[in-house]
Design an enzyme around this catalytic site. Structure first.
Site, mmCIF file in Angstrom:
data_model
loop_
_atom_site.group_PDB
_atom_site.id
_atom_site.type_symbol
_atom_site.label_atom_id
_atom_site.label_comp_id
_atom_site.label_asym_id
_atom_site.label_seq_id
_atom_site.Cartn_x
_atom_site.Cartn_y
_atom_site.Cartn_z
ATOM 1 N N CYS A 84 0.869 -1.168 0.000
ATOM 2 C CA CYS A 84 0.000 0.000 0.000
ATOM 3 C C CYS A 84 0.911 1.224 0.000
ATOM 4 O O CYS A 84 1.658 1.440 0.964
ATOM 5 C CB CYS A 84 -0.895 -0.015 1.235
ATOM 6 S SG CYS A 84 -1.922 1.451 1.343
ATOM 7 N N CYS A 127 -5.158 6.171 -4.179
ATOM 8 C CA CYS A 127 -4.429 4.896 -4.070
ATOM 9 C C CYS A 127 -3.017 5.167 -4.581
ATOM 10 O O CYS A 127 -2.821 5.474 -5.763
ATOM 11 C CB CYS A 127 -5.114 3.822 -4.920
ATOM 12 S SG CYS A 127 -4.199 2.273 -4.973
HETATM 13 N N1 LIG Z 1 -6.406 -2.287 -2.137
HETATM 14 C C1 LIG Z 1 -5.028 -2.496 -2.488
HETATM 15 C C2 LIG Z 1 -4.083 -2.242 -1.371
HETATM 16 C C3 LIG Z 1 -4.063 -0.812 -0.956
HETATM 17 C C4 LIG Z 1 -3.417 0.103 -1.974
HETATM 18 C C5 LIG Z 1 -3.326 1.467 -1.421
HETATM 19 N N2 LIG Z 1 -4.490 2.188 -1.155
HETATM 20 C C6 LIG Z 1 -2.190 2.325 -1.956
HETATM 21 O O1 LIG Z 1 -2.123 3.492 -1.565
HETATM 22 O O2 LIG Z 1 -1.334 1.824 -2.668
HETATM 23 C C7 LIG Z 1 -4.806 -3.942 -2.951
HETATM 24 O O3 LIG Z 1 -5.595 -4.838 -2.587
HETATM 25 O O4 LIG Z 1 -3.830 -4.158 -3.665
#
Ligand SMILES: N[C@@H](CCC[C@H](N)C(=O)O)C(=O)O
Length: 290
Positions: free
Chosen positions: A87, A228
């Site tokens: 993340c 993200c």
């Molecule tokens: N939901 C993503 C993991 C989280 C990613 C995140 N919010 C970021 O900032 O990179 C997954 O399941 O890969």
């Protein structure tokens, strides 16, 4: 009932429940994570960051073998309780937590190595907060098609792995980006073996040598989020690929929760991609574990 201490933090609106568990004594079930991340019945968050010593976690052994200085491991869980490899926003918030609580130090000019399921990530200070080197990236084969509510016909997506899996889809206009309904999960066909985060992007051209992109995202295990970090890195890599020769290695990606910087740079082992942006701790408290 067990009561645990937590801190709430976010990076450009991608928010996390942070739980310190230095000795790895807290084995949170998927349901417990989901309850803590529930916005109505719990604290609320897109994910949970468990702060645990690498030495106290079986998954931490690989991190310590890669970098003995990676004392802390970011045990990241999505809001539905599922585990993710990485993340990007989380690593910056994790670093902020380590520094503000005195668990680690980050002297000027040095890097803080953080263990993750996608390997050790180096966090350094940046103008806007922190930069995290996400390491090597790779294009994923498969040429998936993506269907999303509000888009009409299916669109081609580009699979990119930056530690966790992403599929990036280019839209024709800002209007398309705005009318997209991400309350419904987009369908990716074929879906990569471990699922994918899906980024919808509108390239905005290049200004002062920096590529600009607007983006919305549907995160695996969460839903639409305000940001993200790994998704912005995947988006910049995809748009650079589509733009062809001469495209920049510096990008500014605007997401609903703010702006993140992405940069690609050569290393001896291949090209790395790095992400920079803010990281904020908001409040702390205690909560009963269901
Ligand atoms: N939901 C993503 C993991 C989280 C990613 C995140 N919010 C970021 O900032 O990179 C997954 O399941 O890969």
């Amino acid at each position: 009932m067990t009561e645990i201490q937590f801190t709430k933090g976010h990076g450009t609106g991608n928010d996390f429940v942070i739980v310190a568990d230095p000795d790895g004594e807290l084995d949170l079930t998927d349901d417990q994570v989901a309850a803590l991340c529930d916005r109505r019945f719990g604290i609320g968050g897109d994910g949970l960051l468990r702060v645990v010593r690498s030495a106290r976690l079986p998954e931490g052994a690989a991190a310590l073998a890669e970098e003995p200085g990676a004392e802390w491991f970011m045990d990241y869980r999505n809001a539905d309780g599922s585990k993710a490899e990485m993340c990007g926003n989380g690593t910056r918030v994790f670093a902020r937590y380590l520094l503000d609580t005195g668990l680690s130090e980050l002297p000027a000019g040095s890097a803080l190595p953080i263990g993750t399921r996608a390997g050790v990530k180096d966090v350094t200070r940046s103008e806007t907060g922190f930069q995290v080197d996400l390491g090597r990236w790779r294009a994923d084969a498969g040429d998936p098609l993506v269907r999303a509510k509000g888009l009409g016909v299916a669109r081609p997506g580009l699979g990119i792995d930056v530690g966790n899996p992403h599929v990036v889809v280019a839209l024709a206009s800002e209007e398309e980006l705005e009318t997209l309904d991400l309350t419904v999960q987009p369908i990716v066909d074929p879906l990569p073996p471990h699922g994918a985060n899906v980024e919808f992007v509108v390239p905005q051209g290049v200004k002062d040598g920096i590529g600009r992109i607007r983006m919305r995202v549907f995160e695996r295990g969460v839903g639409e989020t305000l940001s993200c970090g790994t998704g912005t890195a995947a988006a910049a890599l995809a748009v650079r690929d589509w733009a062809g020769a001469g495209a920049p290695d510096f990008w500014r990606v605007e997401v609903p929760g703010g702006t993140l910087g992405v940069r690609m740079f050569p290393t001896e082992e291949g090209e790395h991609v790095a992400l920079s942006g803010p990281a904020t701790l908001v409040f702390s408290g205690a909560v009963a574990l269901a």
